[in-house]
Design a protein around this motif. Structure first.
Motif, PDB file in Angstrom:
ATOM      1  N   GLY A   1       0.803  -1.211   0.000  1.00 56.12           N
ATOM      2  CA  GLY A   1       0.000   0.000   0.000  1.00 56.12           C
ATOM      3  C   GLY A   1       0.840   1.266   0.000  1.00 56.12           C
ATOM      4  N   VAL A   2       1.931   1.262   0.764  1.00 48.29           N
ATOM      5  CA  VAL A   2       2.828   2.431   0.780  1.00 48.29           C
ATOM      6  C   VAL A   2       3.456   2.649  -0.593  1.00 48.29           C
ATOM      7  N   LEU A   3       3.918   1.566  -1.216  1.00 46.00           N
ATOM      8  CA  LEU A   3       4.516   1.698  -2.545  1.00 46.00           C
ATOM      9  C   LEU A   3       3.482   2.139  -3.577  1.00 46.00           C
ATOM     10  N   LEU A   4       2.253   1.646  -3.454  1.00 48.32           N
ATOM     11  CA  LEU A   4       1.209   2.077  -4.382  1.00 48.32           C
ATOM     12  C   LEU A   4       0.922   3.563  -4.225  1.00 48.32           C
ATOM     13  N   LEU A   5       0.944   4.061  -2.992  1.00 49.60           N
ATOM     14  CA  LEU A   5       0.758   5.491  -2.760  1.00 49.60           C
ATOM     15  C   LEU A   5       1.894   6.289  -3.381  1.00 49.60           C
ATOM     16  N   LEU A   6       3.123   5.780  -3.276  1.00 51.31           N
ATOM     17  CA  LEU A   6       4.254   6.448  -3.917  1.00 51.31           C
ATOM     18  C   LEU A   6       4.100   6.477  -5.432  1.00 51.31           C
ATOM     19  N   VAL A   7       3.610   5.402  -5.995  1.00 52.99           N
ATOM     20  CA  VAL A   7       3.423   5.344  -7.455  1.00 52.99           C
ATOM     21  C   VAL A   7       2.362   6.343  -7.905  1.00 52.99           C
ATOM     22  N   LEU A   8       1.271   6.448  -7.150  1.00 49.04           N
ATOM     23  CA  LEU A   8       0.170   7.319  -7.554  1.00 49.04           C
ATOM     24  C   LEU A   8       0.498   8.796  -7.396  1.00 49.04           C
TER      25      LEU A   8
ATOM     26  N   GLN B   1       8.348   5.805  -9.994  1.00 51.23           N
ATOM     27  CA  GLN B   1       7.456   4.749 -10.472  1.00 51.23           C
ATOM     28  C   GLN B   1       8.233   3.625 -11.148  1.00 51.23           C
ATOM     29  N   LEU B   2       9.243   3.988 -11.938  1.00 51.71           N
ATOM     30  CA  LEU B   2      10.054   2.970 -12.597  1.00 51.71           C
ATOM     31  C   LEU B   2      10.876   2.180 -11.585  1.00 51.71           C
TER      32      LEU B   2
ATOM     33  N   TYR C   1       3.960   4.897 -17.044  1.00 52.64           N
ATOM     34  CA  TYR C   1       4.802   4.617 -15.878  1.00 52.64           C
ATOM     35  C   TYR C   1       3.955   4.402 -14.624  1.00 52.64           C
ATOM     36  N   ARG C   2       2.887   5.162 -14.510  1.00 55.46           N
ATOM     37  CA  ARG C   2       2.025   5.003 -13.329  1.00 55.46           C
ATOM     38  C   ARG C   2       1.312   3.664 -13.351  1.00 55.46           C
ATOM     39  N   VAL C   3       0.817   3.269 -14.515  1.00 53.19           N
ATOM     40  CA  VAL C   3       0.153   1.964 -14.644  1.00 53.19           C
ATOM     41  C   VAL C   3       1.144   0.834 -14.377  1.00 53.19           C
TER      42      VAL C   3
END
Length: 267
Positions: A28-35, A42-43, A124-126
């Motif tokens: 969840g933390v990494l997904l928040l960073l990506v978004l 993101q890469l 990149y976000r996807v």
């Protein structure tokens, strides 16, 4: 890769003994960073999640790539709506920011620099988001995800619906595959019109079978004394790994600092 293999790998991966709460929090933390982050972050999340999924969890590379390819195909299908723009071409010259352009009568169809930048940003976000979901689905069994949701206070109605939907995914995919093979073996799918007709027949039969499965499930639950909620239990004892915990914490801190240094977040 089929959905049954995905469920099997989630129970047999090398990270199976780790706490599901920690893995969900990490993902969840990494997904928040990506978004909320930039393309570089993101890469890096995408590559780092690949290390966790393939290197640490020992998920086959083919299974991981196939999981990423299917959702990316929907992204590729939507690219024309993002890339192409239409404008009136009164001067006969292409738009100022056009990378590619085609004249169609008094109109011009073109791909602008802003559209390319927007498509790359979304790509990149996807990619990073799919990598986070891949980590969660391959390393945390769905039953344990529901247990965590209930412990954090999610309503039982929501978790029960998620469980039923997850159960029906396998049943419907298996039924659709059987119908598809039956049509192919009887000479179906010959030509575009025949393909559309056969797909419509598969959808109709799939709806009928889904209703029958739902009726059988409902009768089975009533016969077994269903009491308005499912009880999912896990007898597995989870362990802690200081090495993985410190790597995840330090990695997240490094990504946050990198995002701040690249002009993203301000404190």
């Amino acid at each position: 890769m089929n959905w049954q293999q995905l469920d099997t790998l989630s129970y047999q991966n090398r990270l199976r003994d780790l706490s599901p709460e920690h893995k969900l929090l990490f993902g969840g933390v990494l997904l928040l960073l990506v978004l909320t982050g930039h393309a570089l972050v993101q890469l890096l999340v995408f590559l780092w999640m690949g290390v966790w999924v393939i290197g640490y969890a020992r998920i086959p590379v083919k299974a991981h790539l196939l999981f990423l390819i299917l959702p990316l195909s929907f992204f590729i299908a939507g690219l024309p709506a993002i890339l192409f723009d239409l404008t009136q071409n009164r001067t006969g010259a292409p738009p100022a920011d056009a990378v590619l352009s085609w004249e169609v009568g008094s109109y011009a169809i073109y791909v602008g620099q802003a559209s390319v930048s927007r498509a790359l940003e979304l790509f990149y976000r996807v990619l990073g988001s799919l990598a986070c979901f891949s980590f969660l689905l391959f390393t945390v069994p769905f039953a344990e995800i529901l247990q965590v949701f209930r412990r954090i206070g999610m309503p039982e109605l929501v978790t029960d619906l998620l469980m039923i939907m997850y159960r029906f995914i396998f049943a419907l995919l298996d039924a659709s595959f059987q119908l598809w093979v039956a049509q192919r073996s009887r000479g179906g799918h010959r030509g575009f019109r025949a393909l559309l007709r056969d797909v419509g027949m598969v959808a109709t039969q799939l709806f009928v079978r889904a209703m029958r499965k739902y009726q059988s499930l409902s009768m089975g639950m009533v016969a077994r004394g269903y009491s308005d909620s499912f009880h999912v239990q896990s007898l597995r004892i989870h362990t802690r790994s200081p090495r993985y915990e410190w790597e995840s914490i330090l990695g997240c801190i490094a990504l946050v600092l990198l995002e701040c240094l690249t002009g993203g977040w301000r404190f």
